[in-house]
Design a protein around this motif. Structure first.
Motif, PDB file in Angstrom:
ATOM      1  N   HIS A   6       8.210 -13.959  40.209  1.00  0.00           N
ATOM      2  CA  HIS A   6       8.505 -14.860  41.337  1.00  0.00           C
ATOM      3  C   HIS A   6       9.990 -15.255  41.371  1.00  0.00           C
ATOM      4  O   HIS A   6      10.826 -14.529  40.870  1.00  0.00           O
ATOM      5  CB  HIS A   6       7.575 -16.082  41.295  1.00  0.00           C
ATOM      6  CG  HIS A   6       6.141 -15.705  41.094  1.00  0.00           C
ATOM      7  ND1 HIS A   6       5.360 -15.166  42.093  1.00  0.00           N
ATOM      8  CD2 HIS A   6       5.355 -15.725  39.980  1.00  0.00           C
ATOM      9  CE1 HIS A   6       4.156 -14.892  41.616  1.00  0.00           C
ATOM     10  NE2 HIS A   6       4.118 -15.214  40.331  1.00  0.00           N
ATOM     11  N   GLU A  21       5.544 -22.247  38.656  1.00  0.00           N
ATOM     12  CA  GLU A  21       5.440 -21.136  37.698  1.00  0.00           C
ATOM     13  C   GLU A  21       6.768 -20.409  37.509  1.00  0.00           C
ATOM     14  O   GLU A  21       7.135 -20.047  36.390  1.00  0.00           O
ATOM     15  CB  GLU A  21       4.375 -20.155  38.196  1.00  0.00           C
ATOM     16  CG  GLU A  21       4.147 -18.987  37.245  1.00  0.00           C
ATOM     17  CD  GLU A  21       3.532 -17.780  37.942  1.00  0.00           C
ATOM     18  OE1 GLU A  21       2.880 -17.936  38.984  1.00  0.00           O
ATOM     19  OE2 GLU A  21       3.722 -16.666  37.415  1.00  0.00           O
ATOM     20  N   HIS A  75       4.688 -14.022  33.400  1.00  0.00           N
ATOM     21  CA  HIS A  75       4.073 -14.933  34.370  1.00  0.00           C
ATOM     22  C   HIS A  75       3.376 -16.087  33.668  1.00  0.00           C
ATOM     23  O   HIS A  75       3.234 -16.081  32.440  1.00  0.00           O
ATOM     24  CB  HIS A  75       3.042 -14.179  35.222  1.00  0.00           C
ATOM     25  CG  HIS A  75       3.664 -13.283  36.246  1.00  0.00           C
ATOM     26  ND1 HIS A  75       3.681 -13.562  37.581  1.00  0.00           N
ATOM     27  CD2 HIS A  75       4.339 -12.106  36.089  1.00  0.00           C
ATOM     28  CE1 HIS A  75       4.321 -12.598  38.223  1.00  0.00           C
ATOM     29  NE2 HIS A  75       4.726 -11.697  37.350  1.00  0.00           N
ATOM     30  N   ALA A  76       2.964 -17.082  34.460  1.00  0.00           N
ATOM     31  CA  ALA A  76       2.083 -18.136  33.964  1.00  0.00           C
ATOM     32  C   ALA A  76       0.891 -18.195  34.914  1.00  0.00           C
ATOM     33  O   ALA A  76       1.032 -17.979  36.122  1.00  0.00           O
ATOM     34  CB  ALA A  76       2.810 -19.465  33.906  1.00  0.00           C
TER      35      ALA A  76
END
Ligand SMILES: [Zn+2]
Length: 229
Positions: A6, A21, A75-76
């Motif tokens: 992102h 995130e 990522h989370a």
């Protein structure tokens, strides 16, 4: 290549406390890059160094057109179920990669970087679609073996510092993992929708622990399986 997921206008998941995130991904990504840089085994680069927006297409195009040995996307996770927590690893499924390989063979315009020996075979057999497909399928099988094996090494390290959401890599059809010339994994470092886990993920100390666990997994993998690469 480290890909902090992102960025910019795309915040990724957001929890009920407003944590985005993209910020966690970048902080862990930069820490991982700094750790890898101190080791002679690795030459790390990031897809983004700050809060900028880079489309998935741009990220995968870069991977396709350059010599990236391995991609780790950071990522989370998020879930409507607030109690869910733990890390997981995702790799590309076979159906997606076979589709990508078929598309590449049919679409003659797309330029993809391959290692020299693969490139030579593809060049010499321009019109032998069956042979080209076989070569790329075999390469994909090798990549997948590497991804599964490497995931085991990273899981070994994660177990020491966090709960695992799943003990084995998950298979998915994801754009960021779709480059046919590069093995790749996506790591969900934990759930920002879980109160205790997001609290940990916000801290430099835990971000460092996660980054270091990934580094140790990589190091142990490459030290123990140097012939496969
Ligand atoms: Zn994400």
């Amino acid at each position: 290549m480290i890909d902090p997921g992102h960025g910019g206008q795309d915040p990724g998941a957001i929890n009920n406390l407003g944590l985005q995130e993209k910020k966690i991904n970048l902080k862990i990504g930069i820490k991982l890059k700094n750790i890898l840089q101190n080791s002679k085994m690795f030459y790390p680069i990031l897809t983004r160094y700050n809060d900028s927006y880079i489309s998935l297409k741009k990220r995968t195009d870069f991977i396709k057109k350059n010599h990236v040995n391995f991609l780790i996307s950071i990522h989370a996770d998020s879930s409507k179920k607030k109690y869910v927590s733990g890390a997981s690893i995702w790799i590309s499924n076979k159906i997606r990669m076979h589709r990508e390989i078929d598309n590449f063979i049919k679409n003659k315009k797309e330029k993809v970087y391959f290692s020299k020996n693969v490139q030579n075979i593809l060049k010499k057999n321009k019109y032998n679609f069956f042979l080209k497909k076989t070569i790329l399928d075999l390469q994909f099988n090798n990549f997948q073996k590497m991804e599964i094996n490497l995931s085991k090494y990273i899981f070994q390290q994660f177990k020491k510092i966090t709960k695992l959401n799943k003990m084995h890599p998950n298979y998915a059809s994801l754009e960021i993992l779709s480059a046919i010339n590069t093995p790749s994994i996506l790591i969900e470092t934990g759930f920002i929708t879980n109160f205790l886990e997001q609290k940990k993920l916000r801290t430099d100390k835990y971000q460092y622990q996660i980054a270091n666990a990934i580094y140790l997994g990589l190091k142990n993998y490459f030290q123990n399986t140097s012939l496969s690469f």
